[in-house]
Design an enzyme around this catalytic site. Structure first.
Site, PDB file in Angstrom:
ATOM      1  N   ARG A 188       0.728  -1.277  -0.011  1.00  0.00           N
ATOM      2  CA  ARG A 188      -0.132   0.092  -0.011  1.00  0.00           C
ATOM      3  C   ARG A 188       0.960   1.270   0.000  1.00  0.00           C
ATOM      4  NH1 ARG A 188      -3.663   2.452   4.250  1.00  0.00           N
ATOM      5  NH2 ARG A 188      -5.432   3.523   3.281  1.00  0.00           N
ATOM      6  N   HIS A 246      -6.169  -5.963  -2.343  1.00  0.00           N
ATOM      7  CA  HIS A 246      -7.052  -5.870  -1.384  1.00  0.00           C
ATOM      8  C   HIS A 246      -7.405  -7.343  -0.892  1.00  0.00           C
ATOM      9  CE1 HIS A 246      -8.718  -1.520  -1.666  1.00  0.00           C
ATOM     10  NE2 HIS A 246      -7.497  -1.523  -1.263  1.00  0.00           N
TER      11      HIS A 246
END
Length: 368
Positions: free
Chosen positions: A106, A245
């Site tokens: 991320r 995700h």
């Protein structure tokens, strides 16, 4: 401003269901939930303006970067063991805490989408703007959310010990994201996939640029498409990279209130895990939360995703690719395309010429 926004999204997390998925109102880059208007429809709360339109740019090219950039012992960029050094630090960290690996991936995404892949997300000070301007790590999408900074610092310290002033923080972050992907996929996303290097570090980092460039959890498909197109990435890249995700967590303040969420998951989130407040964190993929696999795409099809931006991928324009990835036999396809998309993303607006706005930092948190 950031403190007020943080309080606002925490308050909005407690509101009832809002038909945000498919909404045309995107507030603060999709980082603030739109609310029902007394006149009908949705509006941005707190006098926030809807997100401005974004202009697409050509696809990024890795031609200015080079695979094995640090391997040539005959030039000044030599640090033959650079990638091995980073890999060792990352493997040690992620084996102890898988969440760290999700954080590193991320970090890379949040870095590249703001000012390009220049490690600006790692800065605690900035040479641009006013002296009091907060940096990207304190922007609404990042503050009290991003993690993995200490792993990058450890890798950079090891690199400086081996090859002082040679390896940039931007390249360190790119290698770390790749290696975290390898560990979390059980090696199926190979740590040896070619991540070109040669990036320099930026000197400017501004918190207020984060919501202008990073797609938020309340984005619909059109907004997501526009955010990615503004970085030269297409819809397939968006669907492929969204597969990250399958690991990591989201704050309850960002959890979807859509009415079509799987009832069991909705009860688990809204009545149990998220009762204590907006900063409580929940798994993005509650079925295989610590493994990079294609379960995320099956979750999209089953309405088992926690963010509006993930649910948006069930739209007709993206569902065919979601279905392809969701098929168990397509695991290797997604892994291959994910690696390619990471390389493509890692080429966004890179800096390769030393100057007033580009350097190789000695420490990743401060410019030289």
């Amino acid at each position: 401003m950031d403190a007020k926004l943080a309080a606002l999204i925490a308050l909005l997390a407690l509101l009832g269901p809002v038909a945000c998925h498919g909404a045309t109102v995107i507030c603060l880059g999709g980082w603030v939930r739109p609310v029902p208007s007394l006149l009908g429809g949705l509006v941005c709360p707190g006098n926030l303006l809807p997100n401005p339109s974004l202009n697409p740019i050509p696809a990024p090219s890795s031609s200015v970067l080079k695979v094995g950039y640090y391997n040539n012992s005959s030039n000044s960029n030599a640090c033959p063991n650079a990638e091995d050094i980073v890999r060792k630090v990352v493997e040690d960290a992620v084996s102890k805490d898988p969440g760290t690996g999700a954080g590193l991936i991320r970090l890379f995404f949040h870095d590249c989408f703001v000012r390009g892949c220049d490690a600006s997300v790692l800065l605690r000070n900035t040479s641009g703007g006013s002296t009091s301007e907060q940096t990207e790590m304190f922007g609404l999408p990042n503050v009290n959310s991003l993690r993995g900074f200490e792993v990058i610092d450890a890798a950079k310290a090891a690199l400086e010990s081996a090859c002082p002033g040679v390896v940039s923080c931007a390249d360190t972050l790119a290698f770390a994201a790749r290696d975290a992907s390898s560990v979390l996929s059980g090696g199926r996303i190979s740590s040896a996939f070619a991540m070109p290097a040669g990036r320099l570090d930026g000197r400017v980092s501004l918190a207020n640029e984060t919501t202008d460039n990073l797609p938020g959890p309340f984005c619909d498909l059109d907004a997501l498409t526009n955010f990615f197109a503004a970085k030269g990435l297409d819809r397939d890249d968006m669907v492929t990279l969204s597969g990250a995700h399958t690991i990591g967590q989201a704050r309850c303040a960002f959890v979807s209130n859509r009415t079509d969420m799987n009832a069991t998951l909705a009860k688990d989130l809204r009545r149990d895990k998220c009762r204590s407040g907006g900063n409580t964190k929940v798994a993005l993929d509650y079925k295989t939360p610590d493994t990079m696999d294609v379960q995320y795409y099956q979750n999209v099809n089953d309405d088992d995703v926690v963010l509006d931006s993930d649910a948006a991928l069930s739209s007709p324009a993206t569902k065919p690719l979601v279905d392809t990835y969701a098929a168990g036999s397509s695991l290797s396809l997604w892994e291959t395309k994910f690696a390619a998309a990471m390389v493509k993303m890692g080429s966004i607006e890179v800096k390769t010429s030393p100057g007033a706005d580009a350097e190789i930092r000695k420490k990743c948190s401060i410019y030289n």
